[in-house]
Design a protein around this motif. Structure first.
Motif, PDB file in Angstrom:
ATOM      1  N   PRO A   1       0.143  -1.603  -7.351  1.00 25.42           N
ATOM      2  CA  PRO A   1       1.134  -0.607  -6.919  1.00 25.42           C
ATOM      3  C   PRO A   1       2.180  -1.132  -5.939  1.00 25.42           C
ATOM      4  O   PRO A   1       2.909  -0.356  -5.345  1.00 25.42           O
ATOM      5  N   ARG A   2       2.270  -2.456  -5.811  1.00 21.73           N
ATOM      6  CA  ARG A   2       3.306  -2.995  -4.911  1.00 21.73           C
ATOM      7  C   ARG A   2       4.698  -2.715  -5.472  1.00 21.73           C
ATOM      8  O   ARG A   2       5.652  -2.432  -4.739  1.00 21.73           O
ATOM      9  N   LYS A   3       4.825  -2.832  -6.816  1.00 20.87           N
ATOM     10  CA  LYS A   3       6.075  -2.480  -7.496  1.00 20.87           C
ATOM     11  C   LYS A   3       5.799  -1.305  -8.444  1.00 20.87           C
ATOM     12  O   LYS A   3       4.656  -1.070  -8.841  1.00 20.87           O
ATOM     13  N   GLY A   4       6.849  -0.603  -8.814  1.00 21.56           N
ATOM     14  CA  GLY A   4       6.709   0.448  -9.827  1.00 21.56           C
ATOM     15  C   GLY A   4       6.129   1.741  -9.308  1.00 21.56           C
ATOM     16  O   GLY A   4       5.733   2.594 -10.092  1.00 21.56           O
ATOM     17  N   ALA A   5       6.085   1.921  -7.992  1.00 23.23           N
ATOM     18  CA  ALA A   5       5.484   3.125  -7.433  1.00 23.23           C
ATOM     19  C   ALA A   5       6.300   3.625  -6.244  1.00 23.23           C
ATOM     20  O   ALA A   5       6.924   2.832  -5.536  1.00 23.23           O
ATOM     21  N   ILE A   6       6.302   4.934  -6.055  1.00 28.03           N
ATOM     22  CA  ILE A   6       6.857   5.507  -4.827  1.00 28.03           C
ATOM     23  C   ILE A   6       5.680   6.081  -4.062  1.00 28.03           C
ATOM     24  O   ILE A   6       5.238   7.200  -4.304  1.00 28.03           O
ATOM     25  N   ALA A   7       5.123   5.274  -3.191  1.00 26.77           N
ATOM     26  CA  ALA A   7       3.930   5.660  -2.443  1.00 26.77           C
ATOM     27  C   ALA A   7       3.829   4.743  -1.226  1.00 26.77           C
ATOM     28  O   ALA A   7       4.359   3.623  -1.252  1.00 26.77           O
ATOM     29  N   PRO A   8       3.155   5.198  -0.181  1.00 29.91           N
ATOM     30  CA  PRO A   8       2.999   4.333   0.988  1.00 29.91           C
ATOM     31  C   PRO A   8       2.375   2.990   0.598  1.00 29.91           C
ATOM     32  O   PRO A   8       1.419   2.953  -0.175  1.00 29.91           O
ATOM     33  N   GLY A   9       2.941   1.912   1.114  1.00 34.59           N
ATOM     34  CA  GLY A   9       2.443   0.573   0.797  1.00 34.59           C
ATOM     35  C   GLY A   9       3.231  -0.123  -0.288  1.00 34.59           C
ATOM     36  O   GLY A   9       3.149  -1.351  -0.424  1.00 34.59           O
ATOM     37  N   ALA A  10       3.977   0.626  -1.080  1.00 31.74           N
ATOM     38  CA  ALA A  10       4.782   0.012  -2.141  1.00 31.74           C
ATOM     39  C   ALA A  10       6.072  -0.553  -1.565  1.00 31.74           C
ATOM     40  O   ALA A  10       6.579  -0.058  -0.548  1.00 31.74           O
TER      41      ALA A  10
END
Ligand SMILES: [Zn+2]
Length: 481
Positions: free
Chosen positions: A372-381
């Motif tokens: 989930p580092r790329k391709g996500a809108i979430a904390p940590g991305a």
């Protein structure tokens, strides 16, 4: 904590939902998504009223022509086009000059890309008849994956024999990396092109006649068989026909780790367009009959096809408008216009905006171990975002695109949906439809973030390496001695 940037009043889109929320970004990373009141104080706030906030698109199939063809494109112009298209990560193909087939050449290409790119990138290593032994050095040098040309296309990279392909799959299977395939069978196309040329066929449709869908059906089937045997992960690039969906579906049902991709040209262009565009739409695989479009679209929706990419393949007007179709360079630009073309479909109700995010960002990130580092809108991305105005109607104009290639079949197309701002790791690279000064060289290779699942190797005792490394005693030899 003080955030670098808080984006308020936008609609955040994930693969499952679209909802009103604020986003806080610090140090290039998303640190909070939620109610405005829950956001930390920020050095800068952006009012995103009226905008949808998407994970930046991950285009796993571009040709930025650098090094080798600066008159067609380079990393600066290509990634500027990506930024204008809401694309925050690109994977570049290895058919540059020299082809990306050794550790040294890969290192040179990494240096070029890092010095010019406005967006993040990954580089494919070439998996060819003679580069199988280079797999370890290419992996050590940081490839995102491999590219294998089953069929000849621009750059004239020879297609490996089935024997070399099996050996290549065996070697890459042990690494867990994914092999992207140009799945068209070369020998079929070569024979047909020779016959067609002898018969005096030099007009645009001769190109289609040299590559009937069976070239893809055969190649996809063969690739899936070799993937199943070895455990190598594969990706079928640019699916162009309804017919190749069956072997893909069947392979997925058998548990083969295969992903599929299609591109806007196979959803929106058809044989009806050859008369108008001529060689401009010459591309490999070819633009086909219109009745392929609906099944390909349906395959995206049912998950048979996982990703939308572009096969962005720039050339000059002179190279695209030669009279003899066999002399016309294959491909055209697309990295900048894919998102608007697809958002138009969202506006027409053919798919949801969450569907689009699944195909353009979430699925590519998962298939290449970036989620989930790329391709996500979430904390940590990573804060890789495309802020789009879904209501904006406009007409694509080749003269105004960032790509150096000012000729495409998208020219004059009316679309609805426009990326207004593009953010890469927290930094605006395109803002209010303007390239942000100083962002050249901001792009970084994403290979350091890649976490592929553990390799799954099958028939390990039968690989070329296994059977040539150990000279086994023949049966009965011990007792005879
Ligand atoms: Zn390509």
């Amino acid at each position: 904590m003080t955030a670098d940037l808080v984006i308020d009043n936008g609609i955040v889109v994930t693969p499952d939902a679209a909802f009103s929320a604020s986003i806080a970004i610090q140090g290039g990373t998303i640190v909070a998504v939620g109610a405005p009141a829950a956001m930390p104080a920020a050095r800068e706030t952006l009012d995103a009223s009226g905008l949808h906030i998407l994970p930046g698109a991950i285009d796993v199939h571009v040709h930025f022509r650098d090094p080798g063809y600066p008159h067609k494109e380079d990393w600066e112009s290509g990634t500027a086009a990506a930024a204008f298209g809401g694309v925050t990560t690109v994977f570049d193909m290895p058919n540059t000059i020299p082809p990306t087939g050794t550790g040294t050449i890969l290192a040179e290409k990494h240096a070029i890309a890092a010095s010019k790119a406005h967006v993040d990138f990954g580089l494919y290593g070439l998996l060819g008849e003679d580069t199988i032994d280079n797999v370890p050095e290419l992996i050590a040098g940081g490839v995102i994956g491999f590219k294998l040309y089953m069929g000849n296309t621009f750059g004239k990279i020879p297609s490996p024999s089935t024997g070399a392909m099996l050996e290549a799959f065996e070697v890459v299977a042990e690494t867990g990396k994914r092999i992207s395939l140009h799945a068209e069978t070369n020998s079929i196309m070569e024979r047909r092109q020779t016959r067609l040329t002898q018969a005096g066929r030099h007009e645009p449709l001769a190109h289609l006649d040299s590559r009937p869908a069976v070239v893809a059906v055969e190649a996809v089937s063969r690739a899936c068989i070799l993937s199943e045997w070895t455990g190598a992960r594969i990706h079928i690039l640019h699916i162009s026909s309804a017919d190749e969906l069956r072997p893909l579906r069947e392979a997925k049902a058998r548990g083969v780790d295969v992903t599929g991709e299609t591109c806007p040209q196979y959803l929106f262009l058809s044989t009806e367009d050859y008369a108008r565009f001529g060689g401009v739409i010459r591309v490999n695989p070819p633009v086909r009959e219109k009745d392929n479009q609906e099944p390909i679209f349906a395959a995206l929706k049912d998950g048979t096809i996982d990703t939308i990419a572009t096969d962005h393949a720039p050339h000059t007007p002179e190279e695209k408008t030669r009279n003899d179709i066999w002399a016309v360079d294959c491909g055209f630009p697309g990295v900048e216009t894919q998102m608007p073309a697809m958002l138009t479909q969202v506006n027409e109700g053919r798919m949801s905006i969450s569907d689009y995010v699944r195909w353009s960002a979430f699925n590519p990130a998962r298939a290449w171990g970036l989620y989930p580092r790329k391709g996500a809108i979430a904390p940590g991305a990573d804060a890789d975002l495309a802020l789009v105005d879904l209501t904006r109607e406009w007409t694509i104009d080749d003269a105004k695109i960032q790509s150096r290639s000012k000729i495409s079949p998208w020219h004059g197309r009316k679309v609805k949906g426009l990326p207004v701002h593009t953010i890469v790791r927290g930094r605006f690279v395109m803002r209010d439809r303007t390239l942000v000064p100083g962002t050249k060289g901001w792009g970084r290779s994403v290979h350091t973030l890649q976490r592929m699942p553990a390799p799954v190797v099958r028939n390990a005792d039968k690989t070329m390496r296994a059977v040539t490394r150990d000279v086994r005693p023949s049966p009965g030899k011990e007792s005879a001695a």
